[in-house]
Scaffold this active site. Structure first.
Site, mmCIF file in Angstrom:
data_model
loop_
_atom_site.group_PDB
_atom_site.id
_atom_site.type_symbol
_atom_site.label_atom_id
_atom_site.label_comp_id
_atom_site.label_asym_id
_atom_site.label_seq_id
_atom_site.Cartn_x
_atom_site.Cartn_y
_atom_site.Cartn_z
ATOM 1 N N ARG A 1 0.823 -1.208 0.000
ATOM 2 C CA ARG A 1 0.000 0.000 0.000
ATOM 3 C C ARG A 1 0.861 1.263 0.000
ATOM 4 O O ARG A 1 0.501 2.277 -0.618
ATOM 5 C CB ARG A 1 -0.907 -0.036 1.228
ATOM 6 N N HIS B 1 0.506 4.457 -2.341
ATOM 7 C CA HIS B 1 0.283 5.789 -1.770
ATOM 8 C C HIS B 1 1.408 6.760 -2.135
ATOM 9 O O HIS B 1 1.209 7.969 -2.129
ATOM 10 C CB HIS B 1 0.086 5.693 -0.257
ATOM 11 N N HIS C 1 -5.915 -5.889 -2.536
ATOM 12 C CA HIS C 1 -6.676 -6.043 -1.291
ATOM 13 C C HIS C 1 -6.915 -7.498 -0.925
ATOM 14 O O HIS C 1 -7.557 -7.777 0.081
ATOM 15 C CB HIS C 1 -8.001 -5.281 -1.395
ATOM 16 N N ASN D 1 -3.006 8.321 5.418
ATOM 17 C CA ASN D 1 -1.795 7.576 5.767
ATOM 18 C C ASN D 1 -1.560 7.410 7.268
ATOM 19 O O ASN D 1 -1.017 6.394 7.702
ATOM 20 C CB ASN D 1 -0.561 8.274 5.164
HETATM 21 C C1 HEM Z 1 -9.293 1.513 -5.887
HETATM 22 C C2 HEM Z 1 -9.332 2.344 -4.889
HETATM 23 C C3 HEM Z 1 -8.832 2.008 -3.515
HETATM 24 C C4 HEM Z 1 -9.489 2.260 -2.364
HETATM 25 C C5 HEM Z 1 -10.842 2.964 -2.219
HETATM 26 C C6 HEM Z 1 -8.694 1.730 -1.292
HETATM 27 C C7 HEM Z 1 -9.034 1.809 0.039
HETATM 28 C C8 HEM Z 1 -8.388 1.155 1.059
HETATM 29 C C9 HEM Z 1 -8.766 1.202 2.443
HETATM 30 C C10 HEM Z 1 -9.945 1.999 3.000
HETATM 31 C C11 HEM Z 1 -7.905 0.422 3.132
HETATM 32 C C12 HEM Z 1 -7.910 0.145 4.631
HETATM 33 C C13 HEM Z 1 -6.999 1.095 5.350
HETATM 34 C C14 HEM Z 1 -7.139 0.906 6.849
HETATM 35 O O1 HEM Z 1 -8.244 1.057 7.366
HETATM 36 O O2 HEM Z 1 -6.139 0.624 7.517
HETATM 37 C C15 HEM Z 1 -6.967 -0.144 2.184
HETATM 38 C C16 HEM Z 1 -5.951 -1.015 2.493
HETATM 39 C C17 HEM Z 1 -5.062 -1.514 1.589
HETATM 40 N N1 HEM Z 1 -4.907 -1.083 0.281
HETATM 41 FE FE1 HEM Z 1 -6.231 0.008 -0.768
HETATM 42 N N2 HEM Z 1 -7.553 1.178 -1.809
HETATM 43 C C18 HEM Z 1 -7.585 1.329 -3.164
HETATM 44 C C19 HEM Z 1 -6.601 0.932 -4.053
HETATM 45 C C20 HEM Z 1 -5.464 0.225 -3.700
HETATM 46 C C21 HEM Z 1 -4.382 -0.089 -4.607
HETATM 47 C C22 HEM Z 1 -4.326 0.358 -6.052
HETATM 48 C C23 HEM Z 1 -3.471 -0.803 -3.885
HETATM 49 C C24 HEM Z 1 -2.152 -1.382 -4.304
HETATM 50 C C25 HEM Z 1 -1.755 -1.555 -5.549
HETATM 51 C C26 HEM Z 1 -3.985 -0.950 -2.540
HETATM 52 C C27 HEM Z 1 -3.387 -1.669 -1.546
HETATM 53 C C28 HEM Z 1 -3.885 -1.819 -0.270
HETATM 54 C C29 HEM Z 1 -3.377 -2.762 0.700
HETATM 55 C C30 HEM Z 1 -2.270 -3.784 0.467
HETATM 56 C C31 HEM Z 1 -4.101 -2.562 1.880
HETATM 57 C C32 HEM Z 1 -3.908 -3.276 3.220
HETATM 58 C C33 HEM Z 1 -3.010 -2.438 4.078
HETATM 59 C C34 HEM Z 1 -2.621 -3.077 5.392
HETATM 60 O O3 HEM Z 1 -3.033 -4.194 5.701
HETATM 61 O O4 HEM Z 1 -1.851 -2.421 6.126
HETATM 62 N N3 HEM Z 1 -5.176 -0.280 -2.463
HETATM 63 N N4 HEM Z 1 -7.286 0.347 0.922
#
Ligand code: HEM
Ligand code: NAG
Ligand code: NAG
Length: 240
Positions: free
Chosen positions: A67, A71, A208, A109
């Protein structure tokens, strides 16, 4: 971590001259697989080892680092006809100062982004091997790849040669990131604004499959969706 030491070594005067003299200024760097094979041959290996150490200490760090690269890349990803910035510039790592709130401290972040110590550990080792050579921007790209490889067994080559940026604004992060309340068409538009296709949006969102989210991002769809006192009917009932 801060980015006070500039990494001039990778910018040749010829390129600088070209950039200044060329009528259409292109800020996008030329990226190559094996970019550090001469200047810091063990760079990618060192990063991989630090990723593995982080993963062994706590496997929740891996998704955090995937992530982190996203970001880093999505902010300052700007396309104009003559001028473009590629976004993946290490700016997510820049600390806030008394006069600037950096991306790192934007609500998108802080506090959810995790794994910074893996970057610090890799950078410390890289500096002791080849000081001032490997950019933070490339470290983030290698780290994301290594975590995908570690968790999903999907390996891919990472073209490198990114330069570190100097601008990091929490306000830009807030503007640019998709929120979990957007629908499919809005996500498509949001990625299109960054020069990415719908297919790329879907593919990248597959990230995800690993990681965690705080309940606040999705509980409105589980318990009292739109005042219905039940889950969002478009969700798979087996999952709700
Ligand atoms: C398409 C739109 C996207 C939305 C709306 C979105 C939204 C989110 C949200 C709300 C979380 C949870 C954050 C938390 O509460 O801690 C999350 C986690 C995450 N996102 Fe996204 N995201 C998007 C795209 C992406 C993309 C493009 C990637 C990577 C290429 C990505 C990788 C991740 C990963 C790996 C997590 C887990 C993080 C963790 O476990 O620490 N996301 N995302
Ligand atoms: C691993 O990291 C997660 C998320 O940051 C945290 O909730 C958990 O307590 C950590 N586990 C250990 C054993 O430190
Ligand atoms: C939410 O409820 C309002 C009023 O009942 C309705 O008009 C609207 O279509 C609903 N929205 C969704 C996304 O279901």
């Amino acid at each position: 971590m801060n980015l006070k030491t500039p990494l001039y070594s990778s910018i040749s005067f010829l390129e600088l001259f070209w950039a200044l003299s060329c009528p259409s200024v292109q800020v996008e760097a030329q990226l190559n697989v094996g970019f550090y094979s001469k200047s810091c041959p063990s760079a990618e290996q060192i990063v991989k080892e630090e990723v593995m150490k982080g993963f062994m200490s706590n496997n929740s760090i891996a998704p955090g680092l995937v992530r982190m690269h996203f970001h880093d890349c999505f902010v300052r990803l700007i396309f104009f006809s003559l001028l473009s910035f590629q976004g993946c510039d290490g700016s997510v790592l820049i600390d806030s100062t008394s006069s600037n709130i950096a991306e790192k401290d934007s609500v998108v972040n802080n506090p959810s982004l995790q794994g910074f110590n893996v970057i610090d550990n890799a950078k410390t080792r890289l500096e002791s091997q080849c000081a001032g050579v490997v950019s933070y921007a490339d470290i983030l790209a290698f780290v994301a790849r290594d975590n995908i490889e570690t968790t999903r067994r999907l390996a891919y080559d990472v073209p490198a040669g990114r330069r570190n940026g100097w601008v990091s604004l929490a306000s830009e992060a807030l503007q640019d990131f998709p929120t979990p309340t957007l629908n499919f068409d809005q996500h498509t538009q949001n990625f299109a604004n960054k020069g990415l296709t719908q297919e790329e949006m879907v593919t990248l969102s597959e990230s995800h499959k690993i990681g965690q989210s705080h309940c606040t991002s999705f509980n409105r769809r589980l318990y009292n969706f739109n005042g219905t006192n039940g889950p969002d009917p478009t969700l798979d009932p087996n999952m709700t």
